[in-house]
Design a protein around this motif. Structure first.
Motif, PDB file in Angstrom:
ATOM      1  N   HIS A   1     -35.249 -31.647 -38.836  1.00 42.17           N
ATOM      2  CA  HIS A   1     -33.866 -32.006 -38.486  1.00 42.17           C
ATOM      3  C   HIS A   1     -33.139 -30.809 -37.889  1.00 42.17           C
ATOM      4  CE1 HIS A   1     -29.735 -33.429 -38.772  1.00 42.17           C
ATOM      5  NE2 HIS A   1     -29.446 -32.385 -39.551  1.00 42.17           N
ATOM      6  N   LEU A   2     -33.309 -29.645 -38.501  1.00 45.00           N
ATOM      7  CA  LEU A   2     -32.665 -28.437 -37.980  1.00 45.00           C
ATOM      8  C   LEU A   2     -33.179 -28.093 -36.593  1.00 45.00           C
ATOM      9  CD1 LEU A   2     -32.659 -26.208 -41.193  1.00 45.00           C
ATOM     10  CD2 LEU A   2     -30.715 -27.384 -40.167  1.00 45.00           C
ATOM     11  N   SER A   3     -34.496 -28.212 -36.397  1.00 47.64           N
ATOM     12  CA  SER A   3     -35.082 -27.899 -35.087  1.00 47.64           C
ATOM     13  C   SER A   3     -34.542 -28.834 -34.018  1.00 47.64           C
ATOM     14  CB  SER A   3     -36.612 -28.011 -35.161  1.00 47.64           C
ATOM     15  OG  SER A   3     -37.145 -27.079 -36.091  1.00 47.64           O
ATOM     16  N   ASP A   4     -34.469 -30.115 -34.336  1.00 47.45           N
ATOM     17  CA  ASP A   4     -33.951 -31.097 -33.372  1.00 47.45           C
ATOM     18  C   ASP A   4     -32.470 -30.852 -33.090  1.00 47.45           C
ATOM     19  OD1 ASP A   4     -36.446 -32.246 -33.398  1.00 47.45           O
ATOM     20  OD2 ASP A   4     -35.896 -33.891 -34.747  1.00 47.45           O
ATOM     21  N   TYR A   5     -31.719 -30.536 -34.135  1.00 41.87           N
ATOM     22  CA  TYR A   5     -30.280 -30.325 -34.011  1.00 41.87           C
ATOM     23  C   TYR A   5     -29.986 -29.172 -33.050  1.00 41.87           C
ATOM     24  CZ  TYR A   5     -25.421 -29.532 -35.524  1.00 41.87           C
ATOM     25  OH  TYR A   5     -24.051 -29.366 -35.555  1.00 41.87           O
ATOM     26  N   PHE A   6     -30.691 -28.053 -33.242  1.00 42.58           N
ATOM     27  CA  PHE A   6     -30.414 -26.884 -32.409  1.00 42.58           C
ATOM     28  C   PHE A   6     -31.077 -26.976 -31.042  1.00 42.58           C
ATOM     29  CE2 PHE A   6     -29.258 -25.194 -36.574  1.00 42.58           C
ATOM     30  CZ  PHE A   6     -28.081 -24.532 -36.257  1.00 42.58           C
ATOM     31  N   ALA A   7     -32.187 -27.720 -30.940  1.00 47.84           N
ATOM     32  CA  ALA A   7     -32.828 -27.903 -29.632  1.00 47.84           C
ATOM     33  C   ALA A   7     -31.892 -28.616 -28.672  1.00 47.84           C
ATOM     34  CB  ALA A   7     -34.134 -28.681 -29.792  1.00 47.84           C
ATOM     35  N   LYS A   8     -31.132 -29.576 -29.187  1.00 47.89           N
ATOM     36  CA  LYS A   8     -30.169 -30.296 -28.337  1.00 47.89           C
ATOM     37  C   LYS A   8     -29.080 -29.369 -27.816  1.00 47.89           C
ATOM     38  CE  LYS A   8     -30.746 -34.756 -30.683  1.00 47.89           C
ATOM     39  NZ  LYS A   8     -30.087 -35.781 -31.534  1.00 47.89           N
ATOM     40  N   ARG A   9     -28.875 -28.267 -28.503  1.00 49.96           N
ATOM     41  CA  ARG A   9     -27.839 -27.316 -28.117  1.00 49.96           C
ATOM     42  C   ARG A   9     -28.421 -26.086 -27.440  1.00 49.96           C
ATOM     43  NH1 ARG A   9     -26.777 -30.538 -31.987  1.00 49.96           N
ATOM     44  NH2 ARG A   9     -24.658 -31.235 -32.479  1.00 49.96           N
TER      45      ARG A   9
ATOM     46  N   LEU B   1     -26.234 -36.515 -41.232  1.00 54.32           N
ATOM     47  CA  LEU B   1     -26.295 -37.014 -39.854  1.00 54.32           C
ATOM     48  C   LEU B   1     -25.284 -36.342 -38.946  1.00 54.32           C
ATOM     49  CD1 LEU B   1     -26.690 -40.846 -40.570  1.00 54.32           C
ATOM     50  CD2 LEU B   1     -28.477 -39.107 -40.271  1.00 54.32           C
ATOM     51  N   PHE B   2     -24.369 -35.550 -39.531  1.00 53.75           N
ATOM     52  CA  PHE B   2     -23.288 -34.980 -38.734  1.00 53.75           C
ATOM     53  C   PHE B   2     -23.211 -33.458 -38.854  1.00 53.75           C
ATOM     54  CE2 PHE B   2     -22.271 -39.339 -39.739  1.00 53.75           C
ATOM     55  CZ  PHE B   2     -21.883 -39.849 -38.507  1.00 53.75           C
ATOM     56  N   GLY B   3     -24.289 -32.843 -39.351  1.00 55.63           N
ATOM     57  CA  GLY B   3     -24.295 -31.395 -39.475  1.00 55.63           C
ATOM     58  C   GLY B   3     -25.690 -30.911 -39.807  1.00 55.63           C
ATOM     59  N   THR B   4     -25.778 -29.691 -40.285  1.00 52.28           N
ATOM     60  CA  THR B   4     -27.098 -29.096 -40.527  1.00 52.28           C
ATOM     61  C   THR B   4     -27.500 -29.098 -41.997  1.00 52.28           C
ATOM     62  OG1 THR B   4     -26.065 -26.902 -40.637  1.00 52.28           O
ATOM     63  CG2 THR B   4     -26.935 -27.624 -38.504  1.00 52.28           C
ATOM     64  N   ALA B   5     -26.564 -28.832 -42.902  1.00 57.98           N
ATOM     65  CA  ALA B   5     -26.922 -28.694 -44.321  1.00 57.98           C
ATOM     66  C   ALA B   5     -27.103 -30.060 -44.965  1.00 57.98           C
ATOM     67  CB  ALA B   5     -25.837 -27.913 -45.055  1.00 57.98           C
ATOM     68  N   PRO B   6     -28.304 -30.377 -45.489  1.00 57.18           N
ATOM     69  CA  PRO B   6     -28.481 -31.649 -46.178  1.00 57.18           C
ATOM     70  C   PRO B   6     -27.790 -31.618 -47.536  1.00 57.18           C
ATOM     71  CG  PRO B   6     -30.435 -30.315 -46.458  1.00 57.18           C
ATOM     72  CD  PRO B   6     -29.534 -29.555 -45.522  1.00 57.18           C
ATOM     73  N   GLY B   7     -27.445 -32.791 -48.032  1.00 55.63           N
ATOM     74  CA  GLY B   7     -26.988 -32.887 -49.400  1.00 55.63           C
ATOM     75  C   GLY B   7     -28.189 -32.954 -50.321  1.00 55.63           C
ATOM     76  N   LEU B   8     -27.969 -32.726 -51.601  1.00 55.41           N
ATOM     77  CA  LEU B   8     -29.058 -32.765 -52.590  1.00 55.41           C
ATOM     78  C   LEU B   8     -28.588 -33.528 -53.827  1.00 55.41           C
ATOM     79  CD1 LEU B   8     -30.205 -29.035 -52.341  1.00 55.41           C
ATOM     80  CD2 LEU B   8     -31.444 -31.025 -51.457  1.00 55.41           C
ATOM     81  N   TYR B   9     -29.455 -34.394 -54.320  1.00 54.59           N
ATOM     82  CA  TYR B   9     -29.171 -35.135 -55.549  1.00 54.59           C
ATOM     83  C   TYR B   9     -30.167 -34.720 -56.625  1.00 54.59           C
ATOM     84  CZ  TYR B   9     -29.691 -39.003 -58.873  1.00 54.59           C
ATOM     85  OH  TYR B   9     -29.830 -39.748 -60.018  1.00 54.59           O
ATOM     86  N   PHE B  10     -29.650 -34.307 -57.783  1.00 48.18           N
ATOM     87  CA  PHE B  10     -30.472 -33.898 -58.923  1.00 48.18           C
ATOM     88  C   PHE B  10     -30.361 -34.988 -59.988  1.00 48.18           C
ATOM     89  CE2 PHE B  10     -29.310 -30.142 -56.641  1.00 48.18           C
ATOM     90  CZ  PHE B  10     -30.374 -29.264 -56.759  1.00 48.18           C
TER      91      PHE B  10
END
Length: 416
Positions: free
Chosen positions: A97-105, A129-138
Motif C-alpha cells: 500500500h505504501l509503495s503504491d501510494y508513493f508511486a502515484k506521487r 484508504l485516505f493516507g499512509t498509516a494503517p489502523g490496528l485492532y488488538f
C-alpha cells in the motif's frame, strides 16, 4: 459497554489544533447507544503507553487516535506493542500500500515511512484508504497478559483518515458487542432562527415529563441542536413534541447543516442560486461552495462592497443608494433583483449591512442588516435583522438568516 478515548498530540494540548476527533467519535457512538466514559489527551511520545494502560484497566474498548505516523515522536504503535509484550514484523500488504501510494506521487518509500508497515503480532490491520498509516485492532485476548479484557483500536490522527476507518472498521465490531435487544436511539433536531432559551421555553416542560428521555442542547454555527436520546418510544414521543412546537424551524433531523439542505433542495429541483453580498464579503457563497455538488446549483456570486460596485455589477441606481442609504430595504431588494436578472438564476440572495465595530448611526446601529431574496415569478422578499457583536459572528448569523430565508421560500414556508 465502557468506552474510553485516548488522543495523542502535543498540538492538541497547546491549542494549536482543536480536538474535533473526540467530538465526532462521541456523536457516532451515541448514535449506537454507547456513551464515552472518559477522554484523555496526552502529548506525543512515550507517555501514550501509560495512558493506554490506564484506560485499558477500566474500559471494555479503548480508542486511540494519533501517533501512527513516520516521525520519531509517533510512538503509539510501538508503545502498544511493548505494553502487550508483542513482537513486530514488516507487513507485506501494508508495505505494498505504501509503495503504491508513493508511486502515484512519483516518490520512493522512505525508511522513516516504512515504520508504518511494522505490525505487532496478533494485531489486525485496518486499511487506511485516505493516507499512509494503517489502523490496528488488538483483540481483547491480547490484553490477557496484563490481566485486562480490553479491545484496543489504534487510529490515525487526521480526521479525513480517522472518520472512514471508524465507520468501516470500528463501528461494525462495536455493533456485534452490544447487548441483544438494545433499543436506544439518538436523534438530533437541528433548529435555526430560534434561540436556545426560546426553545427551552417552548418544549422543555413537556420533554422533561417523558420517561427515560435524555435531553440536551448544543449551539453551533447559528443553529441549536436539540438532542433526544433514550428508548425508541421516548425519542419518538419527544420528537413529536419538538416538531409540533418548532416544525418550520427544523432544518434537518440527520445532522445536515443548512447549506447542505439548500444544495440538496436546489439539486432535486434542477434550480440555480446567485448571491450578491456586501457586508458578509462572500460568506454565503463560501458556505454554499463548501458543499459537494454546489457546482450544479451555484453559478454566480458577487461581492459588491462598494456602492459603485452595487451600481456597476448589479444595476442598483446610485440615486437609490443616495436617497435610502446602502443599508436599506430598497437597496437589498435592488441587489437581489439585479443578481437574479444578470445571472439567470432561479433565486438570488442579497445582504447589505453594518458589520462594525464602526460605521453605525442611531438610526442604523452596528449589527443592522437587510436581506433580500428575489426569485422567478414571485414577490421579492426583504427582511431586516439585527446581529450586534463581532464581525465574524455578524457574518455567520447574517448568512444563516439569508440561507434560512431561501429554505423557507423553497419549502413554501413564510418568513419568520
Amino acid at each position: 459497554m465502557n468506552v474510553e478515548l485516548v488522543n495523542t498530540g502535543t498540538e492538541l494540548l497547546l491549542g494549536d489544533t482543536i480536538n474535533t476527533n473526540a467530538a465526532w467519535i462521541g456523536q457516532r457512538l451515541a448514535a449506537l447507544g454507547i456513551q464515552v466514559a472518559r477522554q484523555t489527551i496526552v502529548p506525543d511520545g512515550a507517555v501514550i503507553r501509560t495512558a493506554i494502560a490506564e484506560a485499558a484497566q477500566r474500559a471494555d474498548v479503548v480508542l486511540v487516535s494519533g501517533g501512527l505516523g513516520p516521525t520519531n515522536d509517533d510512538l503509539t504503535r510501538e508503545s502498544t506493542a511493548e505494553l502487550l509484550n508483542l513482537g513486530m514484523e514488516l507487513n507485506a500488504e501494508v508495505m505494498q500500500h505504501l509503495s503504491d501510494y508513493f508511486a502515484k506521487r512519483g516518490k520512493p518509500v522512505s525508511l522513516a515511512t516504512q515504520r508504518q508497515a511494522m505490525v505487532p503480532h496478533g494485531a489486525v490491520v485496518m486499511p487506511n484508504l485516505f493516507g499512509t498509516a494503517p489502523g490496528l485492532y488488538f483483540p481483547a485476548e491480547l490484553s490477557a497478559s496484563q490481566g485486562w479484557d480490553a479491545h484496543i483500536f489504534l487510529l490515525p490522527g487526521p480526521p479525513r483518515e480517522l472518520k472512514p476507518m471508524v465507520e468501516s472498521q470500528v463501528e461494525p465490531r462495536l455493533r456485534t458487542w452490544l447487548p441483544d435487544g438494545i433499543s436506544r436511539r439518538v436523534l438530533y433536531l437541528k433548529v435555526t432562527g430560534v434561540g436556545e432559551s426560546d426553545i427551552v421555553e417552548a418544549v422543555e416542560k413537556e420533554l422533561e415529563a417523558i420517561e427515560g428521555l435524555d435531553l440536551g442542547y448544543c449551539i453551533r454555527n447559528g443553529d441549536v441542536d436539540v438532542r433526544l436520546a433514550g428508548p425508541q418510544v421516548a425519542v419518538d414521543e419527544a420528537a413529536s413534541v419538538v416538531r409540533a412546537a418548532l416544525g418550520d424551524c427544523i432544518v434537518s433531523e440527520d445532522r445536515r447543516i443548512i447549506e447542505e439542505v439548500i444544495v440538496q433542495l436546489l439539486s432535486e429541483r434542477g434550480e440555480w442560486l446567485a448571491t450578491a453580498e456586501s457586508c458578509t464579503g462572500g460568506t454565503i457563497a463560501n458556505r454554499i461552495t463548501d458543499v459537494s455538488g454546489a457546482s450544479r446549483v451555484f453559478g454566480h456570486g458577487w461581492v459588491t462592497y462598494a456602492n459603485e460596485a452595487k451600481h456597476q455589477h448589479l444595476g442598483v441606481p446610485l440615486e437609490l443608494i443616495e436617497t435610502h442609504g446602502a443599508v436599506s430595504e430598497e437597496v437589498a431588494r435592488a441587489m437581489a433583483e439585479g443578481a437574479l436578472k444578470n445571472s439567470g438564476a432561479d433565486y438570488a440572495l442579497s445582504v447589505t449591512g453594518i458589520a462594525g465595530p464602526t460605521g453605525g448611526t442611531p438610526e442604523k446601529p452596528v449589527g443592522t442588516v437587510w436581506i433580500g431574496l428575489a426569485s422567478k415569478n414571485a414577490e421579492t422578499w426583504a427582511q431586516k435583522k439585527f446581529s450586534p457583536g463581532s464581525r465574524d459572528r455578524f457574518k455567520l448569523l447574517t448568512s444563516q438568516a439569508a440561507l434560512d430565508m431561501l429554505r423557507r421560500r423553497m419549502l413554501g414556508i413564510g418568513v419568520r
